[in-house]
Design an enzyme around this catalytic site. Structure first.
Site, short mmCIF file in Angstrom:
data_model
loop_
_atom_site.label_atom_id
_atom_site.label_comp_id
_atom_site.label_asym_id
_atom_site.label_seq_id
_atom_site.Cartn_x
_atom_site.Cartn_y
_atom_site.Cartn_z
N GLY A 46 33.26 -67.46 -3.54
CA GLY A 46 33.20 -69.10 -3.13
C GLY A 46 33.97 -68.55 -1.70
O GLY A 46 34.84 -68.11 -1.57
N GLN A 51 39.60 -70.58 5.64
CA GLN A 51 39.06 -68.81 5.43
C GLN A 51 38.60 -68.26 6.15
O GLN A 51 39.16 -67.33 6.50
CB GLN A 51 39.27 -68.50 4.04
CG GLN A 51 39.45 -69.08 2.77
CD GLN A 51 39.04 -68.79 1.63
OE1 GLN A 51 37.95 -69.04 1.32
NE2 GLN A 51 39.63 -67.70 1.44
N CYS A 91 41.52 -65.15 -4.74
CA CYS A 91 40.87 -65.73 -3.39
C CYS A 91 41.04 -64.17 -2.31
O CYS A 91 42.02 -63.66 -2.54
CB CYS A 91 41.94 -66.73 -3.16
SG CYS A 91 41.70 -67.58 -1.21
N LEU A 92 39.66 -64.71 -1.54
CA LEU A 92 40.10 -63.73 -0.91
C LEU A 92 40.32 -63.01 0.40
O LEU A 92 40.77 -62.39 1.08
CB LEU A 92 37.88 -63.46 0.22
CG LEU A 92 37.00 -63.53 -1.04
CD1 LEU A 92 35.49 -63.71 -0.14
CD2 LEU A 92 36.52 -61.87 -1.82
N HIS A 133 38.74 -75.33 -6.21
CA HIS A 133 39.44 -74.57 -5.52
C HIS A 133 39.05 -74.09 -3.99
O HIS A 133 39.90 -74.19 -3.33
CB HIS A 133 39.52 -73.00 -6.33
CG HIS A 133 40.22 -71.67 -5.43
ND1 HIS A 133 40.58 -70.48 -6.48
CD2 HIS A 133 39.95 -70.95 -3.98
CE1 HIS A 133 41.29 -69.94 -5.39
NE2 HIS A 133 40.04 -70.21 -3.91
N GLU A 134 38.23 -73.96 -3.85
CA GLU A 134 37.22 -74.12 -2.34
C GLU A 134 38.24 -75.96 -1.56
O GLU A 134 38.94 -75.56 -0.01
CB GLU A 134 36.26 -74.29 -2.31
CG GLU A 134 35.58 -72.41 -2.66
CD GLU A 134 35.87 -71.51 -2.73
OE1 GLU A 134 37.25 -71.17 -0.86
OE2 GLU A 134 36.69 -70.49 -3.24
N HIS A 137 41.39 -75.57 -0.30
CA HIS A 137 42.07 -74.66 0.79
C HIS A 137 41.67 -76.06 2.12
O HIS A 137 42.10 -75.24 3.30
CB HIS A 137 40.23 -73.24 1.16
CG HIS A 137 40.82 -72.53 0.50
ND1 HIS A 137 41.64 -71.37 1.42
CD2 HIS A 137 40.11 -71.95 -0.53
CE1 HIS A 137 41.73 -70.26 0.16
NE2 HIS A 137 40.75 -70.83 -1.04
NI NI Z 1 40.78 -68.88 -2.00
#
Ligand code: NI
Length: 167
Positions: A46, A51, A91-92, A133-134, A137
């Protein structure tokens, strides 16, 4: 194919609030495509526009192992949330950190797709956790903020050390 740079926690830009998309045009479709390329290359399941420093309400998700189940959600809204589930998240923007987070088990979401068409759907388990989660962000929230202050400080120290070593 374009791979975009991903902001690393604790970058202050991860705390910006994303703006609503007024229309799905070529620019938004290109953003979705680039975000998907970036997510698959990472690899991740995701990615939120926040991000990649594009502060618009756009997220891409693909939890399949075959990387062929892309969900692009534009202006996602949570209509319903029920139950509770603990899911180990990563998370990236927070590389190498995996921690359990408690979220709703079942959700109902409304969003536009990459064509700008409205869709309402339900999700459970990993997909539900990933969407939540996304969506966090997009309002400037990173998953580590659900952890204790001590854990957060340790994570920040570790990421800063990684950054120094990379320079
Ligand atoms: Ni994330």
């Amino acid at each position: 194919m374009a791979i975009l740079p991903i902001l690393r926690y604790p970058d202050a830009r991860l705390h910006k609030t994303a703006a609503r998309v007024t229309r799905v045009d070529e620019k938004i479709r290109k953003l979705i495509k680039d975000m998907a390329d970036t997510m698959y290359a990472a690899p991740g399941i995701g990615l939120a526009a926040t991000q990649v420093d594009a502060h618009l309400r756009v997220i891409v998700i693909d939890i399949s192992e075959t990387h062929d189940q892309l969900h692009a959600l534009v202006n996602p809204e949570l209509l319903e949330a029920s139950g509770e589930a603990d899911c180990e998240e990563g998370c990236l923007s927070v590389p190498g950190v995996y921690e359990k987070v408690r979220r709703a088990q079942h959700i109902k979401v409304r969003a536009w797709d990459a064509q700008g068409a409205g869709q309402t759907f339900e999700a459970d388990g990993l997909l539900a956790a990933c969407i939540q989660h996304e969506m966090d962000h997009l309002v400037g929230k990173v998953f580590v903020e659900y952890l204790s202050r001590l854990k957060q400080q340790r994570i920040i120290a570790r990421l800063k050390k990684q950054l120094r070593q990379a320079m």
